[in-house]
Motif scaffolding. Structure first.
Motif, short mmCIF file in Angstrom:
data_model
loop_
_atom_site.label_atom_id
_atom_site.label_comp_id
_atom_site.label_asym_id
_atom_site.label_seq_id
_atom_site.Cartn_x
_atom_site.Cartn_y
_atom_site.Cartn_z
N THR A 19 0.85 -1.18 0.00
CA THR A 19 0.00 0.00 0.00
C THR A 19 0.89 1.24 0.00
O THR A 19 2.12 1.14 0.17
CB THR A 19 -0.89 0.03 1.25
N THR A 20 0.29 2.41 -0.15
CA THR A 20 1.05 3.65 -0.11
C THR A 20 1.76 3.81 1.23
O THR A 20 2.92 4.22 1.29
CB THR A 20 0.13 4.85 -0.38
N ALA A 21 1.08 3.46 2.31
CA ALA A 21 1.68 3.59 3.65
C ALA A 21 2.90 2.67 3.80
O ALA A 21 3.93 3.07 4.36
CB ALA A 21 0.64 3.27 4.72
N GLU A 22 2.80 1.44 3.32
CA GLU A 22 3.91 0.50 3.41
C GLU A 22 5.08 0.95 2.55
O GLU A 22 6.24 0.90 2.98
CB GLU A 22 3.45 -0.90 2.99
N LEU A 23 4.80 1.42 1.33
CA LEU A 23 5.87 1.91 0.46
C LEU A 23 6.55 3.12 1.07
O LEU A 23 7.78 3.25 1.02
CB LEU A 23 5.31 2.26 -0.93
N SER A 24 5.77 3.99 1.69
CA SER A 24 6.30 5.17 2.35
C SER A 24 7.32 4.80 3.42
O SER A 24 8.37 5.42 3.53
CB SER A 24 5.15 5.96 2.97
N GLY A 25 7.03 3.77 4.17
CA GLY A 25 7.95 3.32 5.21
C GLY A 25 9.24 2.74 4.66
O GLY A 25 10.29 2.88 5.27
N VAL A 26 9.17 2.13 3.49
CA VAL A 26 10.35 1.49 2.91
C VAL A 26 11.26 2.51 2.21
O VAL A 26 12.47 2.50 2.40
CB VAL A 26 9.93 0.39 1.90
N ILE A 27 10.69 3.41 1.42
CA ILE A 27 11.53 4.34 0.65
C ILE A 27 11.70 5.69 1.35
O ILE A 27 12.38 6.57 0.83
CB ILE A 27 11.02 4.55 -0.79
N LYS A 28 11.08 5.85 2.52
CA LYS A 28 11.24 7.05 3.34
C LYS A 28 10.76 8.33 2.66
O LYS A 28 11.35 9.39 2.80
CB LYS A 28 12.70 7.22 3.79
N TYR A 29 9.70 8.21 1.88
CA TYR A 29 9.01 9.36 1.32
C TYR A 29 7.65 9.45 1.99
O TYR A 29 7.04 8.43 2.31
CB TYR A 29 8.78 9.19 -0.19
N ASP A 30 7.16 10.66 2.19
CA ASP A 30 5.84 10.86 2.76
C ASP A 30 4.78 10.28 1.83
O ASP A 30 4.93 10.32 0.60
CB ASP A 30 5.61 12.36 2.97
N GLN A 31 3.70 9.76 2.41
CA GLN A 31 2.61 9.19 1.60
C GLN A 31 2.06 10.21 0.61
O GLN A 31 1.77 9.87 -0.54
CB GLN A 31 1.49 8.70 2.51
N ARG A 32 1.93 11.42 1.05
CA ARG A 32 1.40 12.48 0.19
C ARG A 32 2.32 12.74 -1.01
O ARG A 32 1.87 12.94 -2.12
CB ARG A 32 1.20 13.75 1.01
N THR A 33 3.62 12.72 -0.78
CA THR A 33 4.59 12.90 -1.86
C THR A 33 4.46 11.77 -2.87
O THR A 33 4.51 12.01 -4.09
CB THR A 33 6.02 12.94 -1.29
N ILE A 34 4.30 10.56 -2.40
CA ILE A 34 4.14 9.42 -3.31
C ILE A 34 2.89 9.60 -4.17
O ILE A 34 2.94 9.45 -5.39
CB ILE A 34 4.07 8.09 -2.53
N ARG A 35 1.78 9.95 -3.54
CA ARG A 35 0.51 10.10 -4.26
C ARG A 35 0.51 11.29 -5.21
O ARG A 35 -0.01 11.20 -6.32
CB ARG A 35 -0.65 10.27 -3.27
N GLU A 36 1.09 12.42 -4.80
CA GLU A 36 0.97 13.65 -5.59
C GLU A 36 2.13 13.91 -6.54
O GLU A 36 1.94 14.55 -7.57
CB GLU A 36 0.80 14.85 -4.66
N ARG A 37 3.33 13.46 -6.20
CA ARG A 37 4.49 13.78 -7.04
C ARG A 37 5.08 12.61 -7.80
O ARG A 37 5.53 12.76 -8.92
CB ARG A 37 5.57 14.43 -6.19
N LEU A 38 5.11 11.45 -7.16
CA LEU A 38 5.75 10.30 -7.81
C LEU A 38 4.79 9.50 -8.68
O LEU A 38 5.17 9.05 -9.76
CB LEU A 38 6.39 9.38 -6.76
N LYS A 39 3.56 9.33 -8.21
CA LYS A 39 2.59 8.52 -8.96
C LYS A 39 2.27 9.21 -10.28
O LYS A 39 2.00 10.38 -10.32
CB LYS A 39 1.32 8.33 -8.13
N ASP A 40 2.34 8.48 -11.35
CA ASP A 40 2.05 8.91 -12.71
C ASP A 40 3.12 9.79 -13.34
O ASP A 40 3.00 10.16 -14.49
CB ASP A 40 0.68 9.59 -12.83
#
Length: 78
Positions: A7-28
């Protein structure tokens, strides 16, 4: 080959990026649907594929060079 779905929360813990950053900047932009993540059963839930993300992170960091990135994908070395 067995893949690890996160999930986004699990990925956030592994790569040390905030969940919001993953959803808004990295995704797509960096993380592409069908390659790095899927939406199982056509729903809203997103599951990230860890092995593919890890492989791309290693590839991109190994190919990193010093220089100025150019719009066409090249690099200006000064």
């Amino acid at each position: 080959m067995s893949l690890t779905y996160m999930t986004t929360a699990e990925l956030s813990g592994v790569i040390k990026y905030d969940q919001r950053t993953i959803r808004e900047r990295l995704k797509d932009s960096v993380l592409i649907e069908g390659v790095h993540y899927i939406r199982p059963f056509g729903g809203r839930k997103i599951l990230y594929i860890w092995e593919r993300i890890e492989a791309d992170m290693k590839t991109l960091s190994a190919n990193a060079t010093l220089g100025i990135p150019m719009a066409n994908g090249g690099v200006c070395h000064g």
